[in-house]
Write a protein that holds these residues in place. Sequence first.
Motif, PDB file in Angstrom:
ATOM      1  N   SER A 197       0.823  -1.211   0.000  1.00 15.35           N
ATOM      2  CA  SER A 197       0.000   0.000   0.000  1.00 15.35           C
ATOM      3  C   SER A 197       0.855   1.258   0.000  1.00 15.35           C
ATOM      4  O   SER A 197       1.986   1.251   0.479  1.00 15.35           O
ATOM      5  CB  SER A 197      -0.936   0.005   1.216  1.00 15.35           C
ATOM      6  OG  SER A 197      -0.188  -0.031   2.409  1.00 15.35           O
ATOM      7  N   LYS A 198       0.271   2.298  -0.566  1.00 17.41           N
ATOM      8  CA  LYS A 198       0.840   3.651  -0.568  1.00 17.41           C
ATOM      9  C   LYS A 198       2.274   3.670  -1.079  1.00 17.41           C
ATOM     10  O   LYS A 198       3.184   4.141  -0.401  1.00 17.41           O
ATOM     11  CB  LYS A 198       0.775   4.251   0.843  1.00 17.41           C
ATOM     12  CG  LYS A 198      -0.659   4.439   1.337  1.00 17.41           C
ATOM     13  CD  LYS A 198      -0.686   5.074   2.705  1.00 17.41           C
ATOM     14  CE  LYS A 198      -2.115   5.214   3.218  1.00 17.41           C
ATOM     15  NZ  LYS A 198      -2.185   5.740   4.583  1.00 17.41           N
ATOM     16  N   LYS A 199       2.490   3.144  -2.321  1.00 19.55           N
ATOM     17  CA  LYS A 199       3.801   3.182  -2.959  1.00 19.55           C
ATOM     18  C   LYS A 199       3.815   4.320  -3.967  1.00 19.55           C
ATOM     19  O   LYS A 199       2.838   4.550  -4.675  1.00 19.55           O
ATOM     20  CB  LYS A 199       4.104   1.861  -3.668  1.00 19.55           C
ATOM     21  CG  LYS A 199       4.155   0.666  -2.725  1.00 19.55           C
ATOM     22  CD  LYS A 199       5.234   0.823  -1.677  1.00 19.55           C
ATOM     23  CE  LYS A 199       5.249  -0.346  -0.703  1.00 19.55           C
ATOM     24  NZ  LYS A 199       6.245  -0.131   0.363  1.00 19.55           N
ATOM     25  N   ILE A 208      -4.192   5.895  -5.698  1.00 19.44           N
ATOM     26  CA  ILE A 208      -4.801   6.342  -4.431  1.00 19.44           C
ATOM     27  C   ILE A 208      -4.282   7.725  -4.064  1.00 19.44           C
ATOM     28  O   ILE A 208      -4.286   8.117  -2.896  1.00 19.44           O
ATOM     29  CB  ILE A 208      -4.515   5.338  -3.301  1.00 19.44           C
ATOM     30  CG1 ILE A 208      -2.992   5.163  -3.120  1.00 19.44           C
ATOM     31  CG2 ILE A 208      -5.168   4.001  -3.576  1.00 19.44           C
ATOM     32  CD1 ILE A 208      -2.620   4.440  -1.851  1.00 19.44           C
ATOM     33  N   THR A 209      -3.818   8.451  -5.096  1.00 17.33           N
ATOM     34  CA  THR A 209      -3.217   9.766  -4.822  1.00 17.33           C
ATOM     35  C   THR A 209      -4.197  10.673  -4.082  1.00 17.33           C
ATOM     36  O   THR A 209      -3.839  11.323  -3.081  1.00 17.33           O
ATOM     37  CB  THR A 209      -2.777  10.423  -6.139  1.00 17.33           C
ATOM     38  OG1 THR A 209      -1.921   9.537  -6.851  1.00 17.33           O
ATOM     39  CG2 THR A 209      -2.062  11.737  -5.876  1.00 17.33           C
ATOM     40  N   ASP A 240       5.766  13.487   4.444  1.00 20.25           N
ATOM     41  CA  ASP A 240       5.717  12.723   3.193  1.00 20.25           C
ATOM     42  C   ASP A 240       5.337  11.277   3.492  1.00 20.25           C
ATOM     43  O   ASP A 240       5.495  10.782   4.600  1.00 20.25           O
ATOM     44  CB  ASP A 240       7.104  12.766   2.519  1.00 20.25           C
ATOM     45  CG  ASP A 240       7.003  12.486   1.044  1.00 20.25           C
ATOM     46  OD1 ASP A 240       5.946  12.002   0.602  1.00 20.25           O
ATOM     47  OD2 ASP A 240       7.996  12.743   0.332  1.00 20.25           O
ATOM     48  N   VAL A 241       4.824  10.624   2.462  1.00 20.89           N
ATOM     49  CA  VAL A 241       4.453   9.214   2.606  1.00 20.89           C
ATOM     50  C   VAL A 241       5.675   8.317   2.460  1.00 20.89           C
ATOM     51  O   VAL A 241       5.682   7.186   2.900  1.00 20.89           O
ATOM     52  CB  VAL A 241       3.384   8.840   1.562  1.00 20.89           C
ATOM     53  CG1 VAL A 241       2.965   7.388   1.683  1.00 20.89           C
ATOM     54  CG2 VAL A 241       2.173   9.748   1.700  1.00 20.89           C
ATOM     55  N   ILE A 280       0.789   3.595  11.510  1.00 25.30           N
ATOM     56  CA  ILE A 280       1.518   2.377  11.892  1.00 25.30           C
ATOM     57  C   ILE A 280       1.319   1.285  10.842  1.00 25.30           C
ATOM     58  O   ILE A 280       2.257   0.568  10.458  1.00 25.30           O
ATOM     59  CB  ILE A 280       1.061   1.896  13.288  1.00 25.30           C
ATOM     60  CG1 ILE A 280       1.478   2.912  14.350  1.00 25.30           C
ATOM     61  CG2 ILE A 280       1.626   0.530  13.613  1.00 25.30           C
ATOM     62  CD1 ILE A 280       0.810   2.712  15.698  1.00 25.30           C
ATOM     63  N   LYS A 281       0.100   1.158  10.359  1.00 29.51           N
ATOM     64  CA  LYS A 281      -0.199   0.145   9.348  1.00 29.51           C
ATOM     65  C   LYS A 281       0.562   0.415   8.050  1.00 29.51           C
ATOM     66  O   LYS A 281       1.019  -0.510   7.382  1.00 29.51           O
ATOM     67  CB  LYS A 281      -1.699   0.114   9.092  1.00 29.51           C
ATOM     68  CG  LYS A 281      -2.146  -1.022   8.179  1.00 29.51           C
ATOM     69  CD  LYS A 281      -3.653  -1.025   8.000  1.00 29.51           C
ATOM     70  CE  LYS A 281      -4.074  -2.129   7.031  1.00 29.51           C
ATOM     71  NZ  LYS A 281      -5.536  -2.096   6.806  1.00 29.51           N
ATOM     72  N   ASP A 282       0.723   1.694   7.679  1.00 35.25           N
ATOM     73  CA  ASP A 282       1.477   2.053   6.476  1.00 35.25           C
ATOM     74  C   ASP A 282       2.913   1.552   6.550  1.00 35.25           C
ATOM     75  O   ASP A 282       3.525   1.246   5.518  1.00 35.25           O
ATOM     76  CB  ASP A 282       1.477   3.567   6.268  1.00 35.25           C
ATOM     77  CG  ASP A 282       0.142   4.065   5.728  1.00 35.25           C
ATOM     78  OD1 ASP A 282      -0.655   3.225   5.258  1.00 35.25           O
ATOM     79  OD2 ASP A 282      -0.100   5.286   5.789  1.00 35.25           O
ATOM     80  N   TYR A 283       3.441   1.464   7.755  1.00 39.67           N
ATOM     81  CA  TYR A 283       4.828   1.027   7.943  1.00 39.67           C
ATOM     82  C   TYR A 283       4.898  -0.450   8.292  1.00 39.67           C
ATOM     83  O   TYR A 283       5.900  -0.922   8.840  1.00 39.67           O
ATOM     84  CB  TYR A 283       5.509   1.875   9.021  1.00 39.67           C
ATOM     85  CG  TYR A 283       5.466   3.360   8.719  1.00 39.67           C
ATOM     86  CD1 TYR A 283       5.552   3.819   7.402  1.00 39.67           C
ATOM     87  CD2 TYR A 283       5.318   4.302   9.732  1.00 39.67           C
ATOM     88  CE1 TYR A 283       5.500   5.173   7.127  1.00 39.67           C
ATOM     89  CE2 TYR A 283       5.267   5.663   9.452  1.00 39.67           C
ATOM     90  CZ  TYR A 283       5.342   6.081   8.137  1.00 39.67           C
ATOM     91  OH  TYR A 283       5.284   7.426   7.851  1.00 39.67           O
TER      92      TYR A 283
END
Length: 843
Positions: free
Chosen positions: A558-560, A594-595, A682-683, A816-819
């Motif tokens: 996710s979120k790449k 998902i921008t 930043d993501v 936390i989930k993003d990481y």
Amino acid sequence: MKQLIFEYFINKKIVIVGGGNFCKELLNFFFEADPASDFLQILGVADIDTKAAGFQYAKEKNIYTTTDYKQFYNIPDLDIIFELTRDSNLNEIIRNTIPDKIKLIDHLEARVLWDTFKIERQRINTIKNLQKSTGCSKEIEDLFNQFAEYVSEIVRKRTNRFYEIEKELVDGGRTLTQIIQGSTIPTFVINKEHIITHWNTACEKLTGFSATELVGTNNQWVPFRSGERPTMADIIISDFGTNDLVRYYGAKWKKSDLIKNAYAAEEFFPKLGENGKWLFFTAAPINAIDGTIVGAIETLWDRTEEKLAEQERDQRNQELSTLCSIYSALSTSLDWNDRLHTTFKEIIDYLPADKLCVFLLNVKGNFKLSYSYGIEKNKRQTINKPDDQKIINQVAQKKELTIIENLSKENLINDDFTGSSNFKSIIYLPLMAKEKEVIGVIKIGSKTVQNYSSEVKNVLELIGNRIGAAIENYELHEQYRKSEEKYRSLFDNDPNPIFIIDYSTHKIIDVNKRARDCYGYTNYEFTGMRFADIGDAEHAELIDDLKQIPQNQSVLFSKKKHYRKGEKPFFVNVNICHAKYGENDVLIASTTDITESVEKEAQLIQASKMTTLGTMAAGIAHEINQPLNVIQVCVDYFLKMIKKGTPIANDDLKTMSNDISSNVQRAAEIIKHMRDFARQSDVVTHKINLNDPIQDVFDLLGHQLTVHQIELKINLDPQLPDILAEHNRLEQVFINLVTNAVDAIDEKGKILKGQSFQRMIEVKTFLDFDHVVAIVSDTGNGMPGEVIGKIFEPFFTTKDVGKGTGLGVSISYGIIKDYHGTISIQSKVGNGTSFELRFPVCS
């Protein structure tokens, strides 16, 4: 007569070929005889053996010697060559090569002449002695007896020599007969009168005629021909020309490569054996010493088995050639109808046949005409009559080749295919699919009776299997092509970009239309790119994870951050699965833009930060006020001393300047920290140490904890490995957790109404196998189970209206989930709460 012989040799130029003992005796005789100088001129001697007696004697007498007799051909006005080698082959070679003006005398003639010379010399000597004698009869008688004895001795020697030669000829003839008779090659010999002189055992076996029947006759043609006709040996005896050879043997004869004036031919003789025989035969002349033909020898080789094997080989080659041509035609890239046309032509040429048509099984279970060769278009719809359909069904049911031969008007099959063309033979060939099921029948018609062999039937069955497999493959290919077109349409029209990636190299193999539109690259530009090339270079963990994907399973990333052509960034979720693409292992990746969602989430996180900053405003103001107070005190002191005119000691000045500098720096760091925290994060992830954002949180919130009379206990592992995350966002997570802990402790204080309890927040970090763990604990009021179950839901809060948004914990959970981390809660009402955060170690 003798006188004439002497006269013939007077002043003749002579050379000798063969320098052996006879040559020496002859030279010695000539040089010792009185007449020698009058009538013989010996110009040279030739021999390949330079040590031969005559050769050496000639050198002693200063006669020219050589090892190459052909040099004598160049001597001007040479008259005679004496050949004394007794080599008949050499004699024949010299006879055929010497110039016409030169006479050749062989060793037999030379010996006769030598005897004549010796007798003549003795006669002359005897006459001289008679002329010298007194005339006494006794003296004359003695001289005559001496001459007579001399002549008798020469005659006796010559007679003995002729006897030896005759014996050699008889022995040679007997040996030749034994050689011919004992030869395993059928051989017969005829003389110049065309009479058979030899008919060996092998010839008896071959022909069935014995030597007793044929030797002494001129019936050599009988075993081979039905009517009288000269054999090839007869043709050589008669010295027939080329026209006669052509008349009797056509193009089957040829000249022998080994023997002069010999011929060879090959022919089939139906009279020999039960079914006839193929013979290869040669005939060669038998020459006398003077070159005249005195007979002919003919040898015969039975080539029947070889010829049959050759015919069988030719048939096999034709079969293989036909099969190869058909297999090649069915495998080419030509149009399908062109392939079938070429295949059917090969079948028609091979059999041979006249017409062919193919009936294929349709979905209704009926055999319908699908292809034809040699059939008129207006007849194609009328060939499949009931009788024909019945036979085709029987052939399909039995799965066997069926041949109907010797058709006549009485037994014609009731169909236009046969009736209109007067076919004598019809083949029904089943077409077998790969599963041994009949998918069609080929019908082949011939206007002549063929009586097809078993070999032809075997080849036809192979052809039927191959055509059946080809038709089945073609139909499957057509189904596959249509299916591929359908799935290509679905593939290209999928709303999300899709990538086919090589499993080993991670290079892009194929993309759909949506991927080309979304990323801005062409198919050509995509081909050869690695999947990582379209994403952020720092997403190395994505490539490592691709290698671990098991078959038939998928993984979501996710979120790449990906980049469109021209380095235009946007955010995607990447779903990747391991699959088969034809015979190759591939990864299929689907990306979802998902921008917009990321941007809204970033705005939400930013809003949460601003709320947090508002909550911390008082504490931050106090943190900034402290260094300002120190600076103010130092400045007041400086002004006071200046007004008094009192000099400031250097040590005091230095100390207070350092205090001002350090407090200005402290205030600047607090402001910088606030600014960094307030900026939109930043993501993109980086390698960071989890202890760093925790330390920065308490630099900001230290005073707030003091104001709330909360004790802080920090236990951070200094050896922590890095994780992949973003410092600013993790700082926000811990600020949310700490501020919630402060509120929980204050809430507990209100409930206890001034009662004393331990007001403490504890933070610790440590490594647990391959995860970095952080635990934030407080001694607040705790939460019941129903609250714990909802705490991560957006906008859920237990605080009074206006005192909380309900987004802090929810936002923290998302970060936390993003990481790839997890967060869990342990809480008990009245005893406090503990949050455990776990992050995977960065490899």
